[in-house]
Design a protein around this motif. Structure first.
Motif, mmCIF file in Angstrom:
data_model
loop_
_atom_site.group_PDB
_atom_site.id
_atom_site.type_symbol
_atom_site.label_atom_id
_atom_site.label_comp_id
_atom_site.label_asym_id
_atom_site.label_seq_id
_atom_site.Cartn_x
_atom_site.Cartn_y
_atom_site.Cartn_z
ATOM 1 N N PHE A 104 16.936 40.582 34.651
ATOM 2 C CA PHE A 104 15.729 39.995 35.142
ATOM 3 C C PHE A 104 15.593 38.909 36.253
ATOM 4 C CE2 PHE A 104 15.632 40.831 30.294
ATOM 5 C CZ PHE A 104 14.489 41.992 30.375
ATOM 6 N N SER A 105 15.836 38.289 36.534
ATOM 7 C CA SER A 105 16.065 37.780 38.272
ATOM 8 C C SER A 105 15.239 38.643 39.099
ATOM 9 C CB SER A 105 17.243 37.085 38.437
ATOM 10 O OG SER A 105 18.242 38.356 38.823
ATOM 11 N N VAL A 106 15.729 40.249 39.272
ATOM 12 C CA VAL A 106 15.385 40.938 39.984
ATOM 13 C C VAL A 106 14.340 41.833 39.815
ATOM 14 C CG1 VAL A 106 17.917 41.384 40.785
ATOM 15 C CG2 VAL A 106 16.975 43.178 39.455
ATOM 16 N N LEU A 107 13.851 41.403 38.781
ATOM 17 C CA LEU A 107 12.743 42.218 38.519
ATOM 18 C C LEU A 107 11.436 41.723 39.182
ATOM 19 C CD1 LEU A 107 12.291 42.944 34.738
ATOM 20 C CD2 LEU A 107 12.491 44.278 36.257
ATOM 21 N N PRO A 108 10.311 42.222 39.879
ATOM 22 C CA PRO A 108 9.782 41.674 40.677
ATOM 23 C C PRO A 108 8.393 41.543 39.781
ATOM 24 C CG PRO A 108 9.088 44.572 40.864
ATOM 25 C CD PRO A 108 10.207 43.924 40.251
ATOM 26 N N PHE A 109 7.240 40.253 40.354
ATOM 27 C CA PHE A 109 5.606 40.365 39.719
ATOM 28 C C PHE A 109 5.987 39.427 38.294
ATOM 29 C CE2 PHE A 109 5.414 44.219 41.991
ATOM 30 C CZ PHE A 109 4.707 43.609 42.886
ATOM 31 N N LEU A 110 7.470 38.798 38.019
ATOM 32 C CA LEU A 110 7.467 38.155 36.490
ATOM 33 C C LEU A 110 6.541 36.841 37.379
ATOM 34 C CD1 LEU A 110 11.639 37.815 35.666
ATOM 35 C CD2 LEU A 110 9.112 39.410 34.649
ATOM 36 N N GLU A 111 5.681 36.663 35.671
ATOM 37 C CA GLU A 111 4.912 35.417 35.795
ATOM 38 C C GLU A 111 5.484 34.004 36.071
ATOM 39 O OE1 GLU A 111 2.117 35.096 33.172
ATOM 40 O OE2 GLU A 111 3.421 34.291 31.200
ATOM 41 N N CYS A 112 6.973 33.807 35.712
ATOM 42 C CA CYS A 112 7.770 32.796 35.782
ATOM 43 C C CYS A 112 9.875 33.062 35.836
ATOM 44 C CB CYS A 112 7.437 31.918 34.469
ATOM 45 S SG CYS A 112 7.788 30.204 34.593
ATOM 46 N N ARG A 113 9.983 32.083 36.748
ATOM 47 C CA ARG A 113 11.701 32.688 36.731
ATOM 48 C C ARG A 113 12.431 31.258 36.589
ATOM 49 N NH1 ARG A 113 12.673 37.468 39.011
ATOM 50 N NH2 ARG A 113 10.669 38.410 40.426
ATOM 51 N N HIS A 114 13.273 31.369 35.605
ATOM 52 C CA HIS A 114 13.709 29.987 34.983
ATOM 53 C C HIS A 114 14.990 30.606 35.536
ATOM 54 C CE1 HIS A 114 14.416 26.742 32.338
ATOM 55 N NE2 HIS A 114 15.319 26.821 31.753
ATOM 56 N N SER A 115 15.249 28.515 36.357
ATOM 57 C CA SER A 115 17.464 28.747 36.594
ATOM 58 C C SER A 115 17.294 27.007 35.620
ATOM 59 C CB SER A 115 16.326 28.453 37.825
ATOM 60 O OG SER A 115 15.632 27.144 38.107
ATOM 61 N N VAL A 116 19.226 27.314 36.082
ATOM 62 C CA VAL A 116 19.278 26.166 35.431
ATOM 63 C C VAL A 116 20.370 25.442 36.058
ATOM 64 C CG1 VAL A 116 21.237 25.199 33.563
ATOM 65 C CG2 VAL A 116 18.914 27.141 32.870
ATOM 66 N N GLN A 117 20.717 24.601 37.001
ATOM 67 C CA GLN A 117 21.267 24.032 37.492
ATOM 68 C C GLN A 117 22.496 23.026 37.779
ATOM 69 O OE1 GLN A 117 18.509 24.275 37.869
ATOM 70 N NE2 GLN A 117 17.435 25.402 40.154
ATOM 71 N N SER A 118 22.233 22.289 36.090
ATOM 72 C CA SER A 118 23.159 21.490 35.498
ATOM 73 C C SER A 118 23.712 21.233 34.493
ATOM 74 C CB SER A 118 23.146 20.145 36.478
ATOM 75 O OG SER A 118 23.903 19.630 35.613
ATOM 76 N N MET A 119 24.002 22.205 33.451
ATOM 77 C CA MET A 119 23.984 22.267 31.957
ATOM 78 C C MET A 119 24.470 20.203 31.379
ATOM 79 S SD MET A 119 22.550 24.197 30.382
ATOM 80 C CE MET A 119 23.344 24.475 28.692
ATOM 81 N N ARG A 120 25.243 19.844 32.205
ATOM 82 C CA ARG A 120 25.759 19.012 32.055
ATOM 83 C C ARG A 120 26.309 17.946 33.182
ATOM 84 N NH1 ARG A 120 27.005 16.497 26.708
ATOM 85 N NH2 ARG A 120 27.764 14.879 26.861
ATOM 86 N N HIS A 121 25.789 16.361 33.246
ATOM 87 C CA HIS A 121 26.107 15.893 33.921
ATOM 88 C C HIS A 121 26.440 14.378 33.958
ATOM 89 C CE1 HIS A 121 22.458 16.934 35.670
ATOM 90 N NE2 HIS A 121 22.201 15.386 36.120
ATOM 91 N N PHE A 122 27.247 13.169 35.001
ATOM 92 C CA PHE A 122 26.964 12.177 34.341
ATOM 93 C C PHE A 122 25.713 11.415 35.171
ATOM 94 C CE2 PHE A 122 31.519 12.366 32.376
ATOM 95 C CZ PHE A 122 31.094 12.218 31.507
ATOM 96 N N VAL A 123 25.421 10.941 34.580
ATOM 97 C CA VAL A 123 24.434 9.337 35.430
ATOM 98 C C VAL A 123 24.676 8.011 35.046
ATOM 99 C CG1 VAL A 123 21.476 9.216 35.526
ATOM 100 C CG2 VAL A 123 22.046 11.168 34.729
#
Length: 281
Positions: A104-123
Protein backbone atom coordinates in the motif's frame (compact mmCIF):
# COMPACT_ATOMS: atom_id res chain seq x y z
CA UNK A 1 0.81 21.05 -4.28
CA UNK A 2 -2.28 19.64 -2.56
CA UNK A 3 -3.04 20.08 1.13
CA UNK A 4 -0.86 17.90 3.30
CA UNK A 5 0.53 17.15 6.76
CA UNK A 6 3.69 15.43 7.92
CA UNK A 7 4.37 14.54 11.53
CA UNK A 8 6.21 12.31 13.97
CA UNK A 9 5.10 10.76 17.26
CA UNK A 10 7.68 10.20 20.00
CA UNK A 11 6.75 8.37 23.18
CA UNK A 12 9.02 8.33 26.23
CA UNK A 13 7.82 6.20 29.12
CA UNK A 14 9.21 5.17 32.49
CA UNK A 15 7.55 2.92 35.06
CA UNK A 16 5.63 5.91 36.43
CA UNK A 17 5.61 8.68 33.79
CA UNK A 18 4.66 9.11 30.13
CA UNK A 19 5.53 11.95 27.78
CA UNK A 20 4.51 11.97 24.11
CA UNK A 21 5.68 14.66 21.68
CA UNK A 22 4.23 15.27 18.20
CA UNK A 23 6.10 17.68 15.90
CA UNK A 24 4.37 18.32 12.57
CA UNK A 25 4.10 20.60 9.54
CA UNK A 26 0.79 21.33 7.77
CA UNK A 27 -0.42 22.99 4.59
CA UNK A 28 -4.02 23.89 3.75
CA UNK A 29 -5.69 26.36 1.42
CA UNK A 30 -5.87 28.82 4.30
CA UNK A 31 -2.35 28.60 5.73
CA UNK A 32 0.90 26.75 6.10
CA UNK A 33 2.36 26.30 9.57
CA UNK A 34 3.98 23.82 11.95
CA UNK A 35 3.15 22.70 15.46
CA UNK A 36 4.31 20.73 18.46
CA UNK A 37 1.85 18.86 20.63
CA UNK A 38 2.68 17.55 24.09
CA UNK A 39 0.65 14.92 25.90
CA UNK A 40 1.09 13.44 29.37
CA UNK A 41 -1.13 11.28 31.55
CA UNK A 42 -2.97 14.36 32.79
CA UNK A 43 -2.65 17.17 30.23
CA UNK A 44 -2.17 18.04 26.55
CA UNK A 45 -0.98 21.20 24.80
CA UNK A 46 -0.56 22.41 21.22
CA UNK A 47 1.83 25.19 20.22
CA UNK A 48 1.87 26.65 16.68
CA UNK A 49 4.96 27.97 14.92
CA UNK A 50 5.46 29.79 11.61
CA UNK A 51 6.36 27.44 8.79
CA UNK A 52 9.77 29.14 8.53
CA UNK A 53 10.60 27.57 11.91
CA UNK A 54 10.51 24.09 10.35
CA UNK A 55 13.73 22.63 8.95
CA UNK A 56 14.64 19.10 7.95
CA UNK A 57 18.23 17.96 7.68
CA UNK A 58 18.75 14.34 6.70
CA UNK A 59 16.91 12.23 9.27
CA UNK A 60 16.37 15.07 11.76
CA UNK A 61 13.81 17.84 11.95
CA UNK A 62 13.85 21.14 13.81
CA UNK A 63 11.02 23.46 14.82
CA UNK A 64 12.46 26.61 16.30
CA UNK A 65 14.79 25.57 19.11
CA UNK A 66 13.24 22.08 19.31
CA UNK A 67 15.02 19.16 17.68
CA UNK A 68 13.88 15.63 16.90
CA UNK A 69 15.62 12.57 15.45
CA UNK A 70 17.05 9.12 16.08
CA UNK A 71 19.55 10.47 18.62
CA UNK A 72 16.80 11.97 20.77
CA UNK A 73 14.70 15.06 21.32
CA UNK A 74 15.47 18.56 22.62
CA UNK A 75 12.56 20.68 23.85
CA UNK A 76 12.46 24.42 24.54
CA UNK A 77 8.95 25.92 24.46
CA UNK A 78 7.87 28.92 26.49
CA UNK A 79 4.28 30.17 26.23
CA UNK A 80 1.80 31.41 28.85
CA UNK A 81 0.25 27.92 28.99
CA UNK A 82 3.30 25.71 28.49
CA UNK A 83 6.85 25.98 29.75
CA UNK A 84 8.84 22.91 28.72
CA UNK A 85 12.56 22.36 28.48
CA UNK A 86 14.94 19.44 28.57
CA UNK A 87 16.32 16.65 26.43
CA UNK A 88 16.20 12.90 26.10
CA UNK A 89 18.80 10.73 24.42
CA UNK A 90 17.80 7.56 22.56
CA UNK A 91 19.66 4.28 22.47
CA UNK A 92 19.90 2.31 19.21
CA UNK A 93 16.53 2.35 17.46
CA UNK A 94 14.73 -0.82 16.32
CA UNK A 95 13.24 -0.24 12.83
CA UNK A 96 10.96 -2.66 11.03
CA UNK A 97 12.26 -5.07 8.39
CA UNK A 98 10.23 -3.21 5.73
CA UNK A 99 7.61 -0.46 5.40
CA UNK A 100 4.60 -1.04 7.67
CA UNK A 101 2.32 -0.10 4.73
CA UNK A 102 3.71 -2.94 2.60
CA UNK A 103 2.42 -2.78 -1.00
CA UNK A 104 0.00 0.00 0.00
CA UNK A 105 3.01 2.31 0.32
CA UNK A 106 3.07 2.71 -3.48
CA UNK A 107 -0.66 3.42 -3.89
CA UNK A 108 -1.31 7.02 -4.95
CA UNK A 109 -3.80 9.31 -3.21
CA UNK A 110 -3.99 7.52 0.13
CA UNK A 111 -5.26 10.05 2.66
CA UNK A 112 -2.78 8.85 5.32
CA UNK A 113 0.44 6.84 5.22
CA UNK A 114 1.78 5.42 8.46
CA UNK A 115 5.41 4.71 9.27
CA UNK A 116 7.28 3.14 12.17
CA UNK A 117 10.82 4.37 12.75
CA UNK A 118 11.51 2.45 15.98
CA UNK A 119 9.49 -0.19 17.78
CA UNK A 120 11.65 0.05 20.88
CA UNK A 121 14.67 1.94 22.16
CA UNK A 122 16.07 3.09 25.50
CA UNK A 123 15.54 6.65 26.66
CA UNK A 124 17.77 8.61 29.02
CA UNK A 125 17.05 12.19 29.97
CA UNK A 126 15.17 14.78 31.93
CA UNK A 127 12.37 17.09 30.79
CA UNK A 128 10.54 19.74 32.82
CA UNK A 129 6.89 20.40 31.93
CA UNK A 130 5.47 23.43 33.75
CA UNK A 131 7.85 22.75 36.59
CA UNK A 132 7.20 19.01 36.84
CA UNK A 133 10.22 16.80 36.27
CA UNK A 134 9.96 13.87 33.87
CA UNK A 135 12.96 11.67 34.57
CA UNK A 136 13.83 8.88 32.14
CA UNK A 137 16.52 6.36 33.16
CA UNK A 138 16.70 3.21 31.03
CA UNK A 139 13.14 4.09 30.04
CA UNK A 140 11.18 2.87 27.01
CA UNK A 141 10.90 4.77 23.74
CA UNK A 142 8.73 4.40 20.62
CA UNK A 143 8.76 6.45 17.38
CA UNK A 144 6.30 6.51 14.47
CA UNK A 145 4.97 8.96 11.89
CA UNK A 146 2.11 9.87 9.56
CA UNK A 147 1.81 11.88 6.37
CA UNK A 148 -0.94 12.64 3.88
CA UNK A 149 -3.92 14.99 3.88
CA UNK A 150 -6.22 13.66 6.64
CA UNK A 151 -6.43 11.14 9.45
CA UNK A 152 -8.88 8.29 8.74
CA UNK A 153 -12.53 9.11 9.40
CA UNK A 154 -12.70 6.24 11.88
CA UNK A 155 -9.80 4.37 13.42
CA UNK A 156 -8.32 2.72 16.48
CA UNK A 157 -4.64 2.93 17.39
CA UNK A 158 -2.85 1.39 20.32
CA UNK A 159 0.77 1.05 21.35
CA UNK A 160 2.48 -0.53 24.33
CA UNK A 161 6.00 -1.37 25.43
CA UNK A 162 6.50 -4.23 27.89
CA UNK A 163 9.24 -6.58 29.12
CA UNK A 164 10.78 -8.42 26.15
CA UNK A 165 8.59 -6.65 23.64
CA UNK A 166 6.55 -3.88 22.10
CA UNK A 167 3.45 -3.70 19.93
CA UNK A 168 1.57 -1.32 17.68
CA UNK A 169 -1.84 -1.92 16.14
CA UNK A 170 -4.12 0.23 14.02
CA UNK A 171 -7.51 -0.53 12.47
CA UNK A 172 -8.79 2.21 10.19
CA UNK A 173 -11.41 3.10 7.62
CA UNK A 174 -9.47 3.38 4.33
CA UNK A 175 -10.95 5.08 1.23
CA UNK A 176 -9.44 3.98 -2.10
CA UNK A 177 -10.77 4.67 -5.60
CA UNK A 178 -14.33 5.34 -4.54
CA UNK A 179 -14.80 2.50 -2.06
CA UNK A 180 -13.85 1.99 1.58
CA UNK A 181 -12.51 -0.93 3.55
CA UNK A 182 -11.36 -1.54 7.11
CA UNK A 183 -7.60 -1.86 6.99
CA UNK A 184 -5.28 -3.42 9.54
CA UNK A 185 -1.61 -2.72 10.22
CA UNK A 186 0.18 -4.01 13.28
CA UNK A 187 3.49 -5.28 14.56
CA UNK A 188 4.38 -7.32 17.61
CA UNK A 189 8.03 -7.29 18.63
CA UNK A 190 8.52 -10.24 20.97
CA UNK A 191 11.89 -11.45 22.25
CA UNK A 192 13.71 -9.94 19.29
CA UNK A 193 11.38 -11.35 16.63
CA UNK A 194 8.98 -9.29 14.50
CA UNK A 195 5.45 -10.57 13.90
CA UNK A 196 3.44 -8.53 11.44
CA UNK A 197 -0.34 -8.46 11.04
CA UNK A 198 -1.70 -6.53 8.07
CA UNK A 199 -4.49 -6.50 5.53
CA UNK A 200 -1.99 -7.20 2.76
CA UNK A 201 -0.98 -10.38 4.64
CA UNK A 202 -4.57 -11.53 5.17
CA UNK A 203 -5.27 -9.99 8.59
CA UNK A 204 -8.92 -9.27 9.48
CA UNK A 205 -10.49 -7.32 12.32
CA UNK A 206 -13.04 -9.88 13.49
CA UNK A 207 -13.95 -7.60 16.40
CA UNK A 208 -13.66 -3.81 16.63
CA UNK A 209 -16.21 -2.32 18.98
CA UNK A 210 -16.71 -1.19 22.58
CA UNK A 211 -13.00 -0.70 23.12
CA UNK A 212 -12.15 -4.21 21.97
CA UNK A 213 -9.99 -5.32 19.04
CA UNK A 214 -9.40 -8.87 17.85
CA UNK A 215 -7.21 -9.41 14.81
CA UNK A 216 -6.87 -12.79 13.10
CA UNK A 217 -4.28 -13.66 10.45
CA UNK A 218 -3.99 -17.36 9.73
CA UNK A 219 -3.17 -18.99 13.06
CA UNK A 220 -2.04 -15.68 14.62
CA UNK A 221 -4.43 -13.75 16.85
CA UNK A 222 -3.86 -10.42 18.60
CA UNK A 223 -6.39 -9.12 21.10
CA UNK A 224 -6.35 -5.60 22.57
CA UNK A 225 -8.89 -4.21 25.03
CA UNK A 226 -9.12 -0.70 26.40
CA UNK A 227 -10.10 -1.15 30.04
CA UNK A 228 -9.88 2.36 31.45
CA UNK A 229 -8.40 5.53 30.05
CA UNK A 230 -8.24 9.27 30.65
CA UNK A 231 -8.68 10.87 27.24
CA UNK A 232 -6.73 14.03 26.42
CA UNK A 233 -7.64 16.14 23.37
CA UNK A 234 -5.24 16.36 20.44
CA UNK A 235 -5.54 18.14 17.13
CA UNK A 236 -5.47 16.01 13.98
CA UNK A 237 -5.34 16.91 10.28
CA UNK A 238 -8.43 17.27 8.12
CA UNK A 239 -7.52 18.15 4.55
CA UNK A 240 -4.18 19.48 5.71
CA UNK A 241 -5.53 21.78 8.43
CA UNK A 242 -5.47 20.93 12.15
CA UNK A 243 -9.20 21.37 12.70
CA UNK A 244 -10.19 17.91 13.94
CA UNK A 245 -10.11 17.00 17.63
CA UNK A 246 -9.25 13.43 18.57
CA UNK A 247 -8.54 11.97 22.00
CA UNK A 248 -5.67 9.90 23.29
CA UNK A 249 -5.07 8.07 26.53
CA UNK A 250 -1.29 8.28 26.77
CA UNK A 251 -0.99 5.84 29.69
CA UNK A 252 -4.10 3.81 30.36
CA UNK A 253 -5.26 0.40 31.50
CA UNK A 254 -5.47 -2.18 28.74
CA UNK A 255 -5.31 -5.91 28.16
CA UNK A 256 -3.29 -7.62 25.42
CA UNK A 257 -3.03 -11.24 24.32
CA UNK A 258 -1.05 -12.65 21.41
CA UNK A 259 -1.11 -16.26 20.36
CA UNK A 260 -0.27 -18.62 17.53
CA UNK A 261 -2.64 -21.54 17.43
CA UNK A 262 -2.85 -22.89 20.95
CA UNK A 263 0.46 -21.34 22.00
CA UNK A 264 0.08 -18.05 23.91
CA UNK A 265 3.11 -15.79 23.52
CA UNK A 266 1.85 -13.35 26.14
CA UNK A 267 -1.31 -12.29 27.97
CA UNK A 268 -1.21 -9.37 30.38
CA UNK A 269 -2.92 -6.31 31.81
CA UNK A 270 -1.02 -3.03 32.00
CA UNK A 271 -1.49 0.62 32.98
CA UNK A 272 1.19 1.76 30.50
CA UNK A 273 -0.79 1.40 27.26
CA UNK A 274 -1.56 4.19 24.79
CA UNK A 275 -4.94 4.20 23.04
CA UNK A 276 -6.84 6.32 20.53
CA UNK A 277 -10.34 4.97 19.93
CA UNK A 278 -12.18 6.88 17.22
CA UNK A 279 -14.81 4.37 16.10
CA UNK A 280 -18.51 5.20 16.09
CA UNK A 281 -19.38 1.66 17.11
Amino acid sequence: MRNFFYGWYFKCQSATQTLAVIPAVHKSEQKKFCSIQIITEHHSWKVDFPVAAFHRTGEDIRIGQNRFGKRGILLAIHTPELNINGKSHFGPIFPLKYDIMGPFSVLPFLECRHSVQSMRHFVQGRVYVNGQEYLFQDAFGYWEGDQGCSFPKEYVWTQCGFPDGSLMLSVADVPVAGFRFRGVIGVVLWKGREYRLATYLGARAVQAQNGKLRIVQGDLELEARLLEGVKRPLKAPANGDMTRTIHESAACQAFYRFRKGEHIFFSFKTDRASFEYELSK
